[in-house]
Design a protein around this motif. Structure first.
Motif, short mmCIF file in Angstrom:
data_model
loop_
_atom_site.label_atom_id
_atom_site.label_comp_id
_atom_site.label_asym_id
_atom_site.label_seq_id
_atom_site.Cartn_x
_atom_site.Cartn_y
_atom_site.Cartn_z
N PHE A 103 -45.49 -63.34 41.20
CA PHE A 103 -45.46 -61.91 41.48
C PHE A 103 -46.19 -61.16 40.37
CE2 PHE A 103 -41.64 -63.77 43.45
CZ PHE A 103 -41.84 -63.39 44.77
N PRO A 104 -47.53 -61.18 40.40
CA PRO A 104 -48.30 -60.56 39.31
C PRO A 104 -48.30 -59.04 39.42
CG PRO A 104 -49.79 -61.40 40.97
CD PRO A 104 -48.40 -61.75 41.44
N LYS A 105 -48.66 -58.42 38.32
CA LYS A 105 -48.82 -56.96 38.34
C LYS A 105 -50.30 -56.62 38.44
CE LYS A 105 -44.44 -55.86 36.32
NZ LYS A 105 -43.92 -57.24 36.40
N ASP B 148 -46.09 -53.42 39.87
CA ASP B 148 -45.79 -54.37 40.92
C ASP B 148 -45.82 -53.56 42.22
OD1 ASP B 148 -44.40 -55.84 42.90
OD2 ASP B 148 -43.31 -56.97 41.37
N VAL B 149 -46.87 -53.75 43.00
CA VAL B 149 -47.04 -52.90 44.18
C VAL B 149 -46.13 -53.34 45.33
CG1 VAL B 149 -49.39 -52.19 43.61
CG2 VAL B 149 -49.02 -54.24 45.01
N MET B 150 -45.56 -54.52 45.21
CA MET B 150 -44.65 -54.98 46.26
C MET B 150 -43.31 -54.26 46.16
SD MET B 150 -43.21 -58.82 46.95
CE MET B 150 -42.24 -58.78 45.44
N ILE B 151 -42.70 -54.31 44.98
CA ILE B 151 -41.40 -53.65 44.82
C ILE B 151 -41.57 -52.20 44.39
CG2 ILE B 151 -40.23 -55.82 44.28
CD1 ILE B 151 -40.07 -54.86 41.36
N ASP B 152 -42.80 -51.80 44.10
CA ASP B 152 -43.09 -50.46 43.62
C ASP B 152 -42.38 -50.16 42.30
OD1 ASP B 152 -44.43 -48.07 43.69
OD2 ASP B 152 -42.83 -47.03 44.78
N ALA B 153 -42.73 -50.92 41.31
CA ALA B 153 -42.21 -50.72 39.95
C ALA B 153 -43.40 -50.57 39.01
CB ALA B 153 -41.36 -51.92 39.52
N PRO B 154 -43.25 -49.83 37.91
CA PRO B 154 -42.06 -49.08 37.50
C PRO B 154 -41.78 -47.91 38.42
CG PRO B 154 -43.92 -48.50 36.11
CD PRO B 154 -44.36 -49.63 36.96
N ALA B 155 -40.60 -47.31 38.25
CA ALA B 155 -40.19 -46.22 39.12
C ALA B 155 -39.38 -45.21 38.30
CB ALA B 155 -39.34 -46.75 40.27
N ASN B 156 -39.09 -44.07 38.91
CA ASN B 156 -38.25 -43.09 38.24
C ASN B 156 -36.82 -43.62 38.16
OD1 ASN B 156 -40.38 -41.23 38.03
ND2 ASN B 156 -40.06 -40.64 40.16
N ILE B 157 -36.10 -43.21 37.12
CA ILE B 157 -34.68 -43.53 37.08
C ILE B 157 -33.93 -42.21 37.03
CG2 ILE B 157 -35.03 -45.76 35.98
CD1 ILE B 157 -34.12 -44.60 33.36
N ASP B 158 -32.65 -42.25 37.33
CA ASP B 158 -31.97 -40.96 37.45
C ASP B 158 -31.50 -40.40 36.11
OD1 ASP B 158 -29.76 -42.53 37.21
OD2 ASP B 158 -29.31 -42.54 39.35
N GLN B 159 -31.23 -39.10 36.11
CA GLN B 159 -30.85 -38.37 34.90
C GLN B 159 -29.64 -39.00 34.22
OE1 GLN B 159 -32.31 -36.02 33.21
NE2 GLN B 159 -34.01 -36.14 34.65
N GLU B 160 -28.72 -39.42 35.06
CA GLU B 160 -27.49 -40.05 34.55
C GLU B 160 -27.83 -41.22 33.62
OE1 GLU B 160 -23.61 -39.87 34.19
OE2 GLU B 160 -24.83 -38.52 35.45
N GLN B 161 -28.78 -42.05 34.09
CA GLN B 161 -29.17 -43.22 33.31
C GLN B 161 -29.82 -42.81 31.98
OE1 GLN B 161 -31.12 -45.50 36.47
NE2 GLN B 161 -30.84 -47.39 35.30
N LEU B 162 -30.71 -41.81 32.08
CA LEU B 162 -31.38 -41.33 30.87
C LEU B 162 -30.36 -40.79 29.86
CD1 LEU B 162 -34.42 -39.41 32.44
CD2 LEU B 162 -34.48 -41.57 31.16
N LYS B 163 -29.40 -40.06 30.38
CA LYS B 163 -28.41 -39.44 29.52
C LYS B 163 -27.58 -40.51 28.80
CE LYS B 163 -25.21 -35.65 29.64
NZ LYS B 163 -24.32 -34.85 30.46
N GLU B 164 -27.20 -41.53 29.53
CA GLU B 164 -26.44 -42.62 28.91
C GLU B 164 -27.23 -43.30 27.80
OE1 GLU B 164 -23.09 -44.78 31.48
OE2 GLU B 164 -25.12 -45.50 31.88
N LEU B 165 -28.55 -43.28 27.96
CA LEU B 165 -29.41 -43.93 26.97
C LEU B 165 -29.82 -43.00 25.85
CD1 LEU B 165 -31.66 -45.88 29.50
CD2 LEU B 165 -29.90 -46.85 28.02
#
Lengths: 582, 582
Positions: A551-553, A559-576
Motif C-alpha cells: 500500500f504505497p503512498k 494514501d489515496v485508497m484510504i484517503d490519509a492523512p485526514a482531518n482529526i477532530d477538535q477533541e483529539q487536538l485538545k487532548e494532545l
C-alpha cells in the motif's frame, strides 16, 4: 473450508475427482449451449465448464449471469479438456460443474484484472485491493516475502538476533526531517518516528548483543521525489568486535546467498573500489559495472591547443560509446540536446568519430589534429567504430553529467540487463561533505561514523579530505546498502559533534545517552543498512519499488485508497494540547 | 576480527590452542602473584589467568588495573584449569594470557551486571544498555527472536505471506485512542499510527492474498496500566475462504508447534468452550484451566433460608479450595480482607469448612444446616478437607470477584506452574457490549466482526444477546490471541455501523474504502491476532513482558534512557502548521 483444492493445483492425475474450488471469475465465454468460466485465486486459474448436456439446467442458467470478479464456490468433477492449454499448469483439465454458490457479487472493476491492465497509476492506487489481484503485483508481494524470509534465515544462522527497537523515539535535528507524534501524557512533548534505528542498534552493541539485525520500517518526512516513500523498510544490521573487513565479508556472504538462492546467479567476483576511484572512473559513487565506458580524463591531451572551452575547464573527460561512430549527425545532435537538458546541465558536448579506417572526425577538428584525437581514443579506450563523447567544466559537475550520459547510453545500447548482477563495494567515503546552503560541513553518512585514524589530523586543516570507515554496497548502479565502522569512544564522538557544529550542550541534550553509554565499556562496532524495498525490486528485475509495496503512498505522501492523512477532530487536538496554525 | 573464538566456545579439546578473545571484564581476583579475570561476551564466560611465572611482567602489571566492564582483547593459550568449574561449559579450561589490549575503559556500572542484580527497575531502565548485558534480559531477547523465527517459518510453510502494511494511516475514533502524526505536506491533516492492521489485512483478502500474516508493531495511546506498552507487537493473521473452524485448526497447529519446538510440550487436548460457559464456570473469559476450582452456582441451594444477603443476590457462587479446611481463623480473615480490597470489591465472603469427619462448619451456621452445606459441597465439588468460599451479588461483579479469588488462591497453592501449558479456545463471544459511560453498545471485538447469522434477528430486540463469530485463544489464564470471522458484504457492514451509532455519513467518511472494497468481490474471510510480547513472556515462563522488550517505556509512556518524548523546536512546529496549546 470453502474449497478442497486451489485454482492452481489440479492436474491430469486428478481426473474424475470430485472437488470444490472458490475464487474470482476471471472471464466467461458463453456459447449458448456451453459456458466456460476461468476461475482465479492466488494460486492460478482453473477452467470451469457448464454444459447443457451434463450440467443441471438451473445451474447453467445461473452461470449465465456471472460477471467479472464475482466470488463463487463451485463443486464438480475434474475432467480432461478437449483443447488443452499448454500455457498454464492446469491446462490439461477443466471442472464439469454440478453446482455453485455466488459468495459475493462484484461491480464491474474500474480496470481490467489482467497482467497488462488498462488502469493508470492513479486508479490502480485508489483501488489497490483490486490491483493486488493482478499477477505482477501479487507476485511482487510474494517475492518480497520470500526475500525477507531468506534474509532472516541466513542472518539467524549466522547468529544474528533480530531485536525490535522502538518506533516512538526522540526527534533530532541532524539528518532529514522527522515525523513527530504529540504525546498526550507528556504535555507539550513529542515523540519522533525513527529515520533508522541507528542509536538503538549501537546501544545494543554496548549491551553486548554482538550481532543484531532487524527488518524494520523507517520514516523520513522529505519532499518526495519519484520512487521515494515517507515510510520505507530497511534491513538494519550491526556487529561488535569487528573491523570493516569483517562486515564486508559477512554481507558479501548475504548478497551471494540471495543472488544464488533467488536468481540462481553465482557471483564470481565481488570487487571493491575506493570512493575516489569510483568518482574518477565512473563519475559516480554507485557505478554500474555491468558494462565498460570508463571515463578517460583528457586534461593532459586536450588542454595544449587554442580551444578555450577545454583550457578553462577544471576537467575534460570522455567516454567511448561502442559502435557510436555510425550515429548520424541528427542522432548526435539529439545526444547533445540530451546532455544540455536542465536535468543534466552540460553546456555542450564535443564528439569524435573513430572511423573504421583508423582516422578520426571530430566536432573540434579546427583545434585538434589526428594525433591529438588518437591520444583521446587511447585514453578513453575507444576502438575503431566507436564514438567519443567529451564533456568539460567544473570537476564535480562534469563527472555527474558524463555519468548521466554513460547510464543513458548503456540503457539505449541494452547494456543494463536486469538479469545480470554485478555487486560492488565502494569504500573509503569522505567523512564530511560541504553543504552549500548552510555553508558548513555535514556528516556524509551520519555523525556516528568513524574517521580513518590516519586522517584525523586533517580534521582541522582539510576536513573535506578526511576519509571515513564507510562503505556502500552497490548493485547494478543502485546503492542497496551503506554502513560504517562507528565511533565507540566519547572523546572522538565529542570531536565529531564539534566539527559538525554542535555545541557541547546541544550534543549532550540530543545524544547524551549515547555518549554516556560509551563510558560504560562500549566495544568497537559497525554495521550496515540495506534499503529493502529497492533490494527486492532489483532482485525482481525492476527499477521501481512501488509494486513491491502493498500500500504505497503517492508523491504527496497520501494514501489515496484510504484517503490519509485526514482531518482529526477538535477533541483529539485538545487532548494532545496542540492546535492548528494554518 | 577482534577474536578467534567467543567466550562461550572453548573446551578441553581446545587445550594448547593459541586464541584471541574479546569481551567484558566480569570480575577479577588478584592474588598478587596470580590474577584471574572472568571475561564475558554474549556467548558465555571464559576464565583468564595472568601468572607471574608464565605471563610477561608488564602484562601482569597492566592487568592489575582492569576494572569491571572494561572491554579487552586478549591473546593467549588454552590450558587446563586446576580447579574445574562444572557449572559453566568452559569450566575445564582457562586462558594463559600472553598479551592484551584495553579496547575501552568503563566507569563503574551503576548496578551489578549479574543475573541477580542490585539495580532497581528505574535505574535498569535508564541504563538499559547495561541491563541487556545481564543474562536474564539478554536471553529473553534472544528467546523472543527464536519464537519469531519459528512463527515465521511455520506460517510461511503453510503458504502464508508476510505483507508489510503501512504505519502512516488514518485516525478512526472507534476503539482506543490513536497516536497521530501531523503531515507537513498536507497542511492541517494528520496520519494515525495503526492500532492494528485490521482494515489493511481485510483489503489484502479482497485483493486475493488469501493467507496473510505479519509480525508488526501496533500503537495505542491509552493510560498505561502496569505491563502495558504504548507500542506493542502483534502476530497479525488473516485468511480468505475460511470458516471459524478452519482458523481454529490452523492456529491450534501453530500453538502446538510452538509449544513442541520451544518447550518440548505435547498438547494432547485443545479444548473449546463458549464464552457463556467460561463465564459461568470460571467467571472469566480467559480461564486458567491448569487447575480446577470450578464455580458452583448456589442460588437453588442457598436462597431458601432467611439469609437476606444471599436472597437479595442475583448470583450466589462458590469454589472449593483444596485443603482449605485447615486454614486458621486468622488466615480466613485475611482472605476475607483480600476480597474486600477495592481492587476486588466484594462486600464479604461466606466460607464453609468441610471437615475430615464429613461435617461442615460455616460462617453462616445460623442460617444453614448440615444438609444445606452438604449440597453446597456437592455443587462446588468440595471434598473433605476443602474450604468453600462463597460470594454473592450482581452477576457480573460477583463472577469477576470470585475469579480473582480463584486465581489468587491458585497462585498461593502453587497451581499455576509456568512450565505447564493449557491452551483453550473461548468461542461465541457476544457481538456487542454495553458501555456504561457512553450509554450505548460498543463492538466487543471490533466493528468488522460478523454476527452469527441465526442471531442477526436479535440485533434490534436483544442486542446484548447476539453472538459473534469471535474467538480468543487463552493460554494459562492469559488471552494470547483473539479474532473473528469478518463481515464481507456492504449491507451487513452498514447494519453493524448503524447499530454502533455511526451515521451513514460517518461510516462512509471513515470506512468508505472498506465498504467500497466489499462491492468488488470480497471473499468470506477471518483472522486472528496474537499479542506477541505476552506470548513470548508466557512461553518464557514469565508473567511480565518488560524483559522481553529491548527498550520498553515506563508507565508514563516515557523512554527514560533516551529521555523521550521531548520538546521540539518552534521551527519544526511551524513547518507542521501546529502550535502548542497548553
Amino acid at each position: 473450508m470453502y474449497r478442497s483444492h486451489s485454482c492452481g493445483e489440479l492436474r491430469a492425475t486428478d481426473i474424475n475427482k470430485e472437488i470444490t474450488l472458490s475464487g474470482w471469475v476471471q472471464k466467461t465465454r458463453d456459447k449458448g449451449f456451453m459456458i466456460w468460466v476461468d476461475l482465479r485465486d492466488r494460486y492460478g486459474i482453473t477452467q470451469l465448464i457448464f454444459d447443457e448436456q451434463r450440467t443441471p439446467k438451473e445451474v447453467v442458467e445461473k452461470a449465465k449471469n456471472l460477471g467479472r470478479e464475482f466470488v463463487i464456490q463451485v463443486t464438480g468433477t475434474v475432467i480432461e479438456r478437449e483443447s488443452k492449454n499448454k500455457n498454464i499448469p492446469t491446462g490439461e483439465i477443466e471442472i464439469l460443474v454440478s453446482e455453485f454458490n455466488i459468495l459475493n457479487e462484484a461491480l464491474v472493476p474500474p480496470f481490467t484484472i489482467e497482467d497488462e491492465t488498462d488502469g493508470g497509476e492513479d486508479i490502480r492506487m485508489k483501488y489497490r485491493y483490486l490491483d493486488i489481484r493482478r499477477n505482477p503485483v501479487k507476485n511482487s508481494l510474494m517475492f518480497r516475502h520470500q526475500v525477507a524470509m531468506k534474509v532472516r534465515n541466513y542472518l539467524s544462522k549466522e547468529d544474528f538476533v533480530e531485536v525490535e527497537t522502538p518506533y516512538l523515539i526522540k526527534s533530532t535535528p541532524e539528518g532529514a526531517r522527522d515525523f513527530v507524534v504529540p504525546s498526550r501524557m507528556n504535555e507539550g512533548q513529542f515523540y519522533a518516528l525513527p529515520q533508522s534505528p541507528q542509536t538503538f542498534k549501537q546501544l545494543l552493541m554496548v549491551g553486548g548483543m554482538d550481532k543484531y539485525f532487524q527488518i524494520v520500517k523507517c520514516f523520513r518526512d522529505e519532499d518526495l521525489r519519484a520512487d521515494r516513500q515517507p515510510e520505507f523498510t530497511q534491513i538494519d544490521c550491526e556487529m561488535a568486535f569487528v573491523e570493516q573487513e569483517d562486515i564486508l565479508t559477512i554481507f558479501e556472504g548475504l548478497t551471494r546467498h540471495l543472488l544464488k538462492e533467488i536468481k540462481n546467479v553465482e557471483i564470481a567476483d565481488f570487487p571493491r573500489m575506493t570512493y575516489a576511484e569510483a568518482m574518477k572512473t565512473y563519475g559516480n559513487d554507485k557505478p554500474d559495472i555491468r558494462f565498460g565506458m570508463k571515463f578517460g580524463e583528457l586534461n593532459s591531451v586536450a588542454q595544449h591547443k587554442d580551444f578555450k572551452v577545454f583550457n578553462d575547464a577544471e576537467l575534460v573527460v570522455g567516454i567511448a560509446v561502442p559502435g557510436g561512430a555510425s550515429y548520424t549527425r541528427k542522432e548526435i545532435d539529439k545526444l547533445i540536446d540530451w546532455v544540455r537538458r536542465p536535468q543534466v546541465g552540460a553546456l555542450g558536448m564535443v564528439y569524435v568519430k573513430c572511423n573504421e579506417d583508423g582516422t578520426f572526425k571530430s566536432s573540434v577538428d579546427k583545434f585538434y589534429d589526428q594525433e591529438d584525437l588518437a591520444n583521446w581514443a587511447k585514453t578513453t579506450g575507444a576502438n575503431a567504430g566507436d564514438l567519443i563523447c567529451v564533456l568539460s567544466g567544473q570537476i564535480n559537475k562534469v563527472r555527474a553529467q558524463l555519468s548521466a550520459l554513460r547510464m543513458e547510453l548503456a540503457e539505449r545500447l541494452g547494456l543494463r540487463n536486469p538479469e545480470e548482477f554485478a555487486p560492488l563495494w565502494v569504500v573509503d567515503f569522505p567523512l564530511l561533505e560541504w553543504d552549500e546552503d548552510t555553508e558548513r560541513y555535514h556528516a556524509m553518512h551520519h555523525p556516528f561514523t568513524s574517521p580513518k585514524p590516519e586522517d584525523i589530523a586533517l580534521l582541522d586543516s582539510k576536513p573535506g579530505d578526511v576519509r571515513a570507515n564507510a562503505y556502500d554496497l552497490v548493485l547494478n548502479g543502485n546503492e542497496i546498502g551503506g554502513g560504517s565502522i562507528r565511533i565507540h569512544d566519547k572523546e572522538t564522538q565529542a570531536l565529531m559533534f564539534d566539527h559538525l557544529g554542535f555545541t557541547p550542550e546541544e550534543a549532550k541534550a540530543q545524544f547524551g545517552f549515547l555518549m554516556d553509554a560509551f563510558q560504560y565499556g562500549a566495544p568497537p562496532h559497525g554495521g550496515i543498512a540495506f534499503g529493502f524495498d529497492r533490494l527486492v525490486a532489483i532482485l525482481g528485475g525492476q527499477e521501481t519499488i512501488r509494486d513491491y509495496i502493498a500500500f504505497p503512498k503517492n508523491n504527496s505522501g497520501r494514501d489515496v485508497m484510504i484517503d490519509a492523512p485526514a482531518n482529526i477532530d477538535q477533541e483529539q487536538l485538545k487532548e494532545l494540547n496542540i492546535k492548528l496554525d494554518l
